[in-house]
Design a protein around this motif. Sequence first.
Motif, PDB file in Angstrom:
ATOM      1  N   MET A 133     -10.607  83.433  53.011  1.00 42.43           N
ATOM      2  CA  MET A 133     -12.253  83.115  52.687  1.00 42.43           C
ATOM      3  C   MET A 133     -12.477  82.773  54.112  1.00 42.43           C
ATOM      4  N   VAL A 134     -13.700  83.398  54.254  1.00 42.21           N
ATOM      5  CA  VAL A 134     -14.448  83.255  55.413  1.00 42.21           C
ATOM      6  C   VAL A 134     -15.694  82.193  55.229  1.00 42.21           C
ATOM      7  N   LEU A 135     -15.770  81.197  56.207  1.00 44.24           N
ATOM      8  CA  LEU A 135     -16.775  80.153  56.124  1.00 44.24           C
ATOM      9  C   LEU A 135     -17.585  80.291  57.549  1.00 44.24           C
ATOM     10  N   SER A 136     -18.819  80.578  57.623  1.00 36.69           N
ATOM     11  CA  SER A 136     -19.610  80.407  58.859  1.00 36.69           C
ATOM     12  C   SER A 136     -21.058  80.391  58.245  1.00 36.69           C
ATOM     13  N   PRO A 137     -21.986  79.552  59.238  1.00 34.74           N
ATOM     14  CA  PRO A 137     -23.445  79.807  58.743  1.00 34.74           C
ATOM     15  C   PRO A 137     -23.982  81.135  58.650  1.00 34.74           C
ATOM     16  N   GLN A 138     -23.523  82.273  59.325  1.00 36.90           N
ATOM     17  CA  GLN A 138     -23.992  83.357  59.319  1.00 36.90           C
ATOM     18  C   GLN A 138     -23.584  84.215  58.319  1.00 36.90           C
ATOM     19  N   PHE A 139     -22.284  83.935  57.690  1.00 39.42           N
ATOM     20  CA  PHE A 139     -21.455  84.939  56.864  1.00 39.42           C
ATOM     21  C   PHE A 139     -20.341  84.301  56.059  1.00 39.42           C
ATOM     22  N   CYS A 140     -20.350  84.125  54.634  1.00 34.12           N
ATOM     23  CA  CYS A 140     -19.309  83.812  53.998  1.00 34.12           C
ATOM     24  C   CYS A 140     -18.978  84.831  53.025  1.00 34.12           C
ATOM     25  N   SER A 141     -17.438  84.925  52.866  1.00 34.87           N
ATOM     26  CA  SER A 141     -16.938  85.929  52.075  1.00 34.87           C
ATOM     27  C   SER A 141     -15.702  85.445  51.429  1.00 34.87           C
ATOM     28  N   LEU A 142     -15.266  86.051  50.424  1.00 30.48           N
ATOM     29  CA  LEU A 142     -13.913  85.832  49.908  1.00 30.48           C
ATOM     30  C   LEU A 142     -13.265  87.048  49.300  1.00 30.48           C
ATOM     31  N   ILE A 143     -11.993  87.353  49.631  1.00 29.09           N
ATOM     32  CA  ILE A 143     -11.291  88.224  49.068  1.00 29.09           C
ATOM     33  C   ILE A 143     -10.072  87.641  48.390  1.00 29.09           C
ATOM     34  N   LEU A 144      -9.915  87.862  47.167  1.00 33.25           N
ATOM     35  CA  LEU A 144      -8.894  87.284  46.423  1.00 33.25           C
ATOM     36  C   LEU A 144      -7.886  88.261  45.739  1.00 33.25           C
ATOM     37  N   ALA A 145      -6.758  87.955  45.605  1.00 32.15           N
ATOM     38  CA  ALA A 145      -5.631  88.737  44.983  1.00 32.15           C
ATOM     39  C   ALA A 145      -4.893  87.995  43.948  1.00 32.15           C
ATOM     40  N   HIS A 146      -4.689  88.448  42.811  1.00 34.07           N
ATOM     41  CA  HIS A 146      -3.977  87.520  41.906  1.00 34.07           C
ATOM     42  C   HIS A 146      -3.083  88.229  41.043  1.00 34.07           C
ATOM     43  N   ARG A 147      -1.746  87.935  40.753  1.00 38.54           N
ATOM     44  CA  ARG A 147      -0.953  88.811  40.258  1.00 38.54           C
ATOM     45  C   ARG A 147      -0.224  87.948  38.919  1.00 38.54           C
ATOM     46  N   PRO A 148      -0.536  88.726  37.902  1.00 36.52           N
ATOM     47  CA  PRO A 148      -0.554  87.720  36.467  1.00 36.52           C
ATOM     48  C   PRO A 148       0.970  87.515  36.137  1.00 36.52           C
ATOM     49  N   LEU A 149       1.145  86.660  35.387  1.00 38.46           N
ATOM     50  CA  LEU A 149       2.715  86.496  34.906  1.00 38.46           C
ATOM     51  C   LEU A 149       2.935  87.582  34.382  1.00 38.46           C
ATOM     52  N   LYS A 150       4.326  87.908  34.293  1.00 36.78           N
ATOM     53  CA  LYS A 150       4.762  89.201  33.658  1.00 36.78           C
ATOM     54  C   LYS A 150       4.594  88.974  32.028  1.00 36.78           C
ATOM     55  N   LYS A 151       4.376  89.853  31.429  1.00 41.64           N
ATOM     56  CA  LYS A 151       4.186  89.602  29.861  1.00 41.64           C
ATOM     57  C   LYS A 151       5.349  90.409  29.405  1.00 41.64           C
ATOM     58  N   ARG A 152       5.707  89.563  28.216  1.00 39.62           N
ATOM     59  CA  ARG A 152       6.948  90.236  27.456  1.00 39.62           C
ATOM     60  C   ARG A 152       6.218  90.535  25.856  1.00 39.62           C
ATOM     61  N   LYS A 153       7.174  91.495  25.243  1.00 38.13           N
ATOM     62  CA  LYS A 153       6.991  91.383  23.771  1.00 38.13           C
ATOM     63  C   LYS A 153       6.853  89.955  23.192  1.00 38.13           C
ATOM     64  N   ASN A 154       5.898  89.787  22.583  1.00 34.05           N
ATOM     65  CA  ASN A 154       5.899  88.354  21.523  1.00 34.05           C
ATOM     66  C   ASN A 154       5.937  87.151  22.525  1.00 34.05           C
ATOM     67  N   GLN A 155       5.933  87.423  23.764  1.00 38.91           N
ATOM     68  CA  GLN A 155       6.100  85.934  24.684  1.00 38.91           C
ATOM     69  C   GLN A 155       5.633  86.222  25.864  1.00 38.91           C
ATOM     70  N   ILE A 156       5.342  85.132  26.628  1.00 38.68           N
ATOM     71  CA  ILE A 156       5.036  85.308  28.092  1.00 38.68           C
ATOM     72  C   ILE A 156       5.659  84.435  28.881  1.00 38.68           C
ATOM     73  N   SER A 157       6.347  85.524  29.840  1.00 40.31           N
ATOM     74  CA  SER A 157       7.435  85.064  30.745  1.00 40.31           C
ATOM     75  C   SER A 157       6.819  83.966  32.036  1.00 40.31           C
ATOM     76  N   THR A 158       7.411  83.213  32.296  1.00 46.96           N
ATOM     77  CA  THR A 158       7.038  82.587  33.828  1.00 46.96           C
ATOM     78  C   THR A 158       7.289  83.224  35.129  1.00 46.96           C
ATOM     79  N   LYS A 159       8.107  84.363  34.945  1.00 45.42           N
ATOM     80  CA  LYS A 159       8.579  84.896  36.051  1.00 45.42           C
ATOM     81  C   LYS A 159       7.407  85.985  36.591  1.00 45.42           C
TER      82      LYS A 159
END
Length: 487
Positions: A133-159
């Motif tokens: 995240m860049v914060l300045s009076p002239q220019f601000c921007s955000l680059i964000l990467a998110h990796r979801p939790l691994k999904k398993r059949k009939n359930q969601i894993s916390t791994k």
Amino acid sequence: MNVSLAKDLSVYQLVMGVQVPPKPLSLSPATLLSLVRAQIDLLIEQQIAATLWVKLPPEKIWQSELARYQSSVGASSLIYTCQIDDNGKGRAGEDEGGGEENTPSSPSSSSSPHHLTVHLPPDSQLRRENFLMVLSPQFCSLILAHRPLKKRKNQISTKVNTNKNQPLLIITTVEGRVIQQVLDGIQKAIAPESSPIVPADFICPTVPQGALMTQLFAKQLLRQDEINRQIITARTTKLQQLNQELHDKEQLQDEYLKNLCQELRTPLTHMKTALSLLNSPNLKPPQRQRYLQMLNTQCDQQNSLITGLLELLQLERNLEGTALESVRLSDIVPGVVSTYQPLAQEKGIMLAYTVPTELPSIWCVSGGLRQIVISLLHNSIKFTPNGGEVWVRARLQGDYVQLEFRDPGIGIAESEIPKIFDRFYRVRAAATEDYGGAGLGLTIVQQLLLRCGGSISVKSKLYEGSTFTVQLATVNNPPRAIAIQKE
């Protein structure tokens, strides 16, 4: 300055919580790197002194971008680097973008007044996120990467899925309303004892200058093109390696088939010659007997070759999945030696063994130890002249049991020793001598030893005898693959 953030902070959730949030795209970590590099290029070119909030993988390829910016803009910049506090537990493999967040500091010195570490609890939701995240009076921007939790059949894993090539949900934006929401969320998540981060009156510009955006898009294209070329080069190199491996494998197969055909043809040629000579009307009884013996010998040779081939093919097909078993040399060697005593006596050879009963058990595939002993003992007797002595000795050497086969036979020429484990290779003491056999016994021994983590070494001199030394891992020593040694 000490800065800590609450564990429930998630930049991704802050972004997705705005009205009409930007749409995340499923992109590769390589694309994330190109976006970060393009952003740094713009800041350096325009000499924009900004406050950066970052959480990037600890690898040098990522951290060098921050160092590049700081060295160019210098004291007028301020970088907050978010870092998981694992309290010395060495918790690794859960960082985004393929890195392992198990080091206490980034390549840039956190002791610098212009580069500060932001402490995150071990169970922070930011563990699954990377951002710039860049914060300045002239220019601000955000680059964000998110990796979801691994999904398993009939359930969601916390791994967390930590596959480096796994696509990420990436958001890149210059909208002031989105970035302001993230900044406000970070300020609320700061621990009470922490120091303030940015001036309280700082407000993100709603829209950056058009010229800056044009330059940013151009740099993103250039950086993405650079990444693509690097990926293409790496893939091309890998394909070339695979093609070379396939080519080498085909050559080995061609050579194998060529040798096999030659080995099968030789006995057939001898048998055909003997049969044609047996049809001669003037053949005398001694000659007829000699040709019949030739036929019998060559049939035995052909049978030995086919049997050896089938045994080797079955071994190579099943060996990898064959379980290792614990076995004692004192339960195997005496029985094999007793079996070969009549053959040794017939040749006038003294056959003896020394295998202490107190030797520890060793690892070997089922039936493999007996096969190794039979093959090496058979060779020792076959190549030993009448009146010789063949010894089999076993002793403990560290974590291995050493089994030695010594004979005073014809020996092996130095030039032949590197070839004796090759398929179909048979030692010949002279050009006219042929001791028979399929030339596959030592190949099978080699395969068995590689599977059970053993090794074999050979010492020999022509006409002076040979010593084959086998090392087998004891049950207290986990077996591992060891290369064949030839001396």
